[in-house]
Write an enzyme that holds these catalytic residues in place. Structure first.
Site, mmCIF file in Angstrom:
data_model
loop_
_atom_site.group_PDB
_atom_site.id
_atom_site.type_symbol
_atom_site.label_atom_id
_atom_site.label_comp_id
_atom_site.label_asym_id
_atom_site.label_seq_id
_atom_site.Cartn_x
_atom_site.Cartn_y
_atom_site.Cartn_z
ATOM 1 N N ASN A 148 0.814 -1.208 0.000
ATOM 2 C CA ASN A 148 0.000 0.000 0.000
ATOM 3 C C ASN A 148 0.859 1.276 0.000
ATOM 4 O OD1 ASN A 148 -2.247 1.571 0.039
ATOM 5 N ND2 ASN A 148 -2.967 0.924 2.060
ATOM 6 N N HIS A 189 -13.988 -4.824 10.992
ATOM 7 C CA HIS A 189 -13.769 -3.472 11.547
ATOM 8 C C HIS A 189 -15.090 -2.773 11.841
ATOM 9 C CE1 HIS A 189 -9.451 -2.710 9.878
ATOM 10 N NE2 HIS A 189 -9.578 -3.925 10.343
ATOM 11 N N ARG A 239 -13.273 -5.513 15.672
ATOM 12 C CA ARG A 239 -12.330 -4.473 16.066
ATOM 13 C C ARG A 239 -13.097 -3.168 16.176
ATOM 14 N NH1 ARG A 239 -7.551 -1.676 12.473
ATOM 15 N NH2 ARG A 239 -9.231 -0.171 12.028
ATOM 16 N N TYR A 241 -7.336 7.561 13.601
ATOM 17 C CA TYR A 241 -7.140 6.389 12.762
ATOM 18 C C TYR A 241 -8.387 5.504 12.752
ATOM 19 C CZ TYR A 241 -6.206 1.599 11.703
ATOM 20 O OH TYR A 241 -6.322 0.349 11.181
ATOM 21 N N ASP A 275 -6.989 -1.347 17.664
ATOM 22 C CA ASP A 275 -5.725 -1.097 16.973
ATOM 23 C C ASP A 275 -5.170 0.257 17.398
ATOM 24 O OD1 ASP A 275 -4.737 -1.484 13.455
ATOM 25 O OD2 ASP A 275 -3.598 -0.960 15.263
ATOM 26 N N HIS A 284 -2.240 1.298 16.466
ATOM 27 C CA HIS A 284 -1.606 1.740 15.218
ATOM 28 C C HIS A 284 -0.267 2.434 15.456
ATOM 29 C CE1 HIS A 284 -2.106 2.637 10.845
ATOM 30 N NE2 HIS A 284 -2.835 1.568 10.940
ATOM 31 N N GLU A 317 -3.652 -3.979 19.513
ATOM 32 C CA GLU A 317 -2.795 -4.182 18.343
ATOM 33 C C GLU A 317 -1.824 -3.027 18.148
ATOM 34 O OE1 GLU A 317 -5.057 -4.742 14.789
ATOM 35 O OE2 GLU A 317 -3.414 -4.071 13.522
ATOM 36 N N GLU A 345 1.997 -6.243 11.458
ATOM 37 C CA GLU A 345 1.478 -6.096 10.085
ATOM 38 C C GLU A 345 2.476 -5.375 9.193
ATOM 39 O OE1 GLU A 345 -2.102 -3.790 11.035
ATOM 40 O OE2 GLU A 345 -1.283 -2.232 9.764
ATOM 41 N N ARG A 398 1.151 -10.695 13.452
ATOM 42 C CA ARG A 398 0.268 -10.222 12.380
ATOM 43 C C ARG A 398 0.922 -10.175 11.008
ATOM 44 N NH1 ARG A 398 -4.227 -8.180 12.341
ATOM 45 N NH2 ARG A 398 -3.904 -6.229 11.225
ATOM 46 N N HIS A 446 -2.813 -9.815 9.341
ATOM 47 C CA HIS A 446 -3.342 -8.605 8.710
ATOM 48 C C HIS A 446 -4.254 -9.028 7.545
ATOM 49 C CE1 HIS A 446 -1.961 -4.635 6.547
ATOM 50 N NE2 HIS A 446 -3.134 -4.488 7.123
ATOM 51 N N ASP A 477 -6.324 -3.415 1.600
ATOM 52 C CA ASP A 477 -5.194 -3.194 0.693
ATOM 53 C C ASP A 477 -4.404 -4.469 0.470
ATOM 54 O OD1 ASP A 477 -4.767 -1.861 3.486
ATOM 55 O OD2 ASP A 477 -2.807 -2.662 2.946
ATOM 56 N N GLU A 515 -7.943 -11.330 10.219
ATOM 57 C CA GLU A 515 -8.637 -10.064 9.928
ATOM 58 C C GLU A 515 -9.351 -10.179 8.592
ATOM 59 O OE1 GLU A 515 -6.033 -6.720 9.764
ATOM 60 O OE2 GLU A 515 -7.642 -5.277 9.519
ATOM 61 N N TRP A 561 1.770 7.067 12.242
ATOM 62 C CA TRP A 561 0.365 7.065 11.812
ATOM 63 C C TRP A 561 -0.283 5.752 12.167
ATOM 64 C CZ3 TRP A 561 -2.091 3.930 8.054
ATOM 65 C CH2 TRP A 561 -3.427 4.275 7.847
HETATM 66 C C1 GCO Z 1 -5.231 -3.009 10.038
HETATM 67 C C2 GCO Z 1 -4.252 -2.025 9.520
HETATM 68 C C3 GCO Z 1 -4.743 -1.122 8.431
HETATM 69 C C4 GCO Z 1 -3.554 -0.413 7.856
HETATM 70 C C5 GCO Z 1 -3.516 -0.565 6.369
HETATM 71 C C6 GCO Z 1 -2.210 -0.048 5.831
HETATM 72 O O1 GCO Z 1 -5.122 -3.363 11.223
HETATM 73 O O2 GCO Z 1 -6.033 -3.469 9.208
HETATM 74 O O3 GCO Z 1 -3.690 -1.294 10.591
HETATM 75 O O4 GCO Z 1 -5.730 -0.275 8.892
HETATM 76 O O5 GCO Z 1 -3.542 0.915 8.232
HETATM 77 O O6 GCO Z 1 -3.678 -1.929 6.072
HETATM 78 O O7 GCO Z 1 -2.094 -0.330 4.475
HETATM 79 MG MG MG Z 2 -3.440 -2.608 12.239
#
Ligand code: GCO
Ligand code: MG
Length: 402
Positions: free
Chosen positions: A37, A122, A147, A159, A210, A212, A236, A262, A283, A312, A316, A339, A402
């Protein structure tokens, strides 16, 4: 059997995907996902310029030797671009082998260890109420694990919160968007979200969250402790994981289970985390972690330390990775959870597949190989459009994770 050709199919039905198609002299072909991604064309170029020429004439059954050739032979090892390229080749070869032996890939990985693969999806909302409604909605769809993310009061963009009426899609066309972040406001808010979710939804639904990568270890320790009364399935990516021993600080203070990885691309990214039991779920997924071959070795290493998989599975990662992850999750013993973010209907049309969802579990289907295909004519209608993941800044402008 010999590899006779290989090509990249780069398409953007709602978002960018890079697919490797490997063809053989027996008319069987295999597909591998090469999507990274925000850096898709880097992997495409790595494959077309440096890998594909080395594949022609090889026996596609020699999966391990080809993996070692691409990993050790490159000299420059690891990294998300290299390991996504290797993963695309590896997954396509497992697909070919399954088709040639007329059996689903999970049978090549030891056969069924379970009847269905537990998945989570999600739920998100601009505030607690919307997040609660979203979790309820997914529970009504049959999900047993959800989630939950919500907008943080006083922080313009958090996020995991989609634009109103849109599915959550982190990549944005054009240049990287900029979002704001406040750790202080988040740490005061997050426990309230889960207090409300647990009191409204009861103890049985698995709730995940998450972070993140946004906290320091001690901040993550504070969050983990605050979330203990709501017994999350996992917290996460509590913090960036370059400093693997940093997770010791979290582990000392909380029993909230931890998932990370991830953004990892080889077992070495998780080596200390796993062998010191600093995490509960790994992950790192098949498309970014060197394919099925390396994911299996990583999962087997993790199994020695009570660590389970929690791959993960965001939008994407293409349906090819979803299919591969479901075959993998069907077969390995130390599976944890998978996921599952729904791709769009158009993406599913470009990538017809046999996997399916029912009552909180998914199955890969029993088609030979991975059970996923690509409609090249349809894919050609959606050319690549450069897109980026956003960046984040703290309220004072400091660039942050991020
Ligand atoms: C998740 C991930 C996504 C990522 C994305 C990045 O837990 O699914 O954190 O939200 O931000 O897959 O490409
Ligand atoms: Mg994540």
């Amino acid at each position: 059997m010999k590899i006779t050709a290989a090509k990249l199919i780069i398409t953007s039905p709602d978002r960018n995907f890079v697919t490797l198609k490997i063809e053989t002299d027996e008319g069987i072909y295999g597909l591998g996902d090469a999507t990274l991604n925000g850096r898709e064309l880097a992997v495409a170029s790595y494959l077309s310029e440096h890998v594909i020429p080395c594949l022609i004439g090889r026996d596609p059954f020699d999966i391990e030797d080809i993996w070692q050739y691409l990993y050790r032979g490159a000299y420059w090892r690891r990294g998300p671009v290299t390991m996504s390229a290797i993963a695309a080749v590896d997954v396509a070869l497992w697909d070919i082998k399954g088709k040639a032996l007329n059996t689903p890939v999970y049978n090549l990985l030891g056969g069924r260890s379970r009847q269905g693969v537990l998945v989570y999806t999600h739920a998100n909302g601009a505030d607690i109420e919307q997040a609660l409604d979203s979790v309820r909605e997914h529970m009504e769809e049959g999900y047993l694990a959800v989630r939950a993310q919500a907008g943080v009061p006083g922080v313009a963009s958090s996020y995991g919160v989609p634009k109103p009426g849109k599915a959550y899609e982190p990549a944005e066309r054009g240049l990287p968007g900029e979002s704001l972040w406040s750790t202080e406001r988040y740490l005061n808010f997050a426990p309230k979200l889960f207090e409300r979710l647990r009191s409204e939804l009861g103890p049985d639904v698995h709730l995940l969250h998450d972070v993140h990568h946004r906290l320091t270890p001690i901040e993550a320790a504070r969050l983990g402790k605050a979330l203990e009364p709501y017994h999350l399935f996992w917290m996460e990516d509590p913090c960036p994981a370059e400093l693997q021993e940093g997770f010791e600080l979290i582990r000392k203070h909380t029993t909230t289970p931890i998932a990370t990885g991830e953004v990892f691309n080889s077992v070495w990214d998780a080596h200390d985390l796993i062998r010191n039991q600093l995490i509960d779920y790994i992950r790192m997924t098949i498309v970014h972690g060197g394919g099925i071959t390396h994911a299996k070795k990583t999962a087997d290493f993790a199994a020695m330390y009570h660590v389970r998989t929690g791959f993960h599975g965001a939008t994407d990662l293409s349906p090819i990775t979803m299919a591969a992850a479901l075959h993998f999750g069907t077969a390995i013993h130390n599976f944890g959870i998978q996921e599952h973010m729904h791709h769009t209907a158009l993406t599913d049309e470009v990538f017809p597949h046999h996997y399916s969802f029912e009552n909180g579990y998914m199955t890969p289907g029993d088609a030979p190989g991975l059970g996923v295909d690509i409609d090249e004519v349809l894919a050609a209608k959606y050319p690549y459009q450069r897109a980026y993941l956003p960046i984040a800044r703290k309220l004072d402008g400091t660039l942050t994770d991020w």
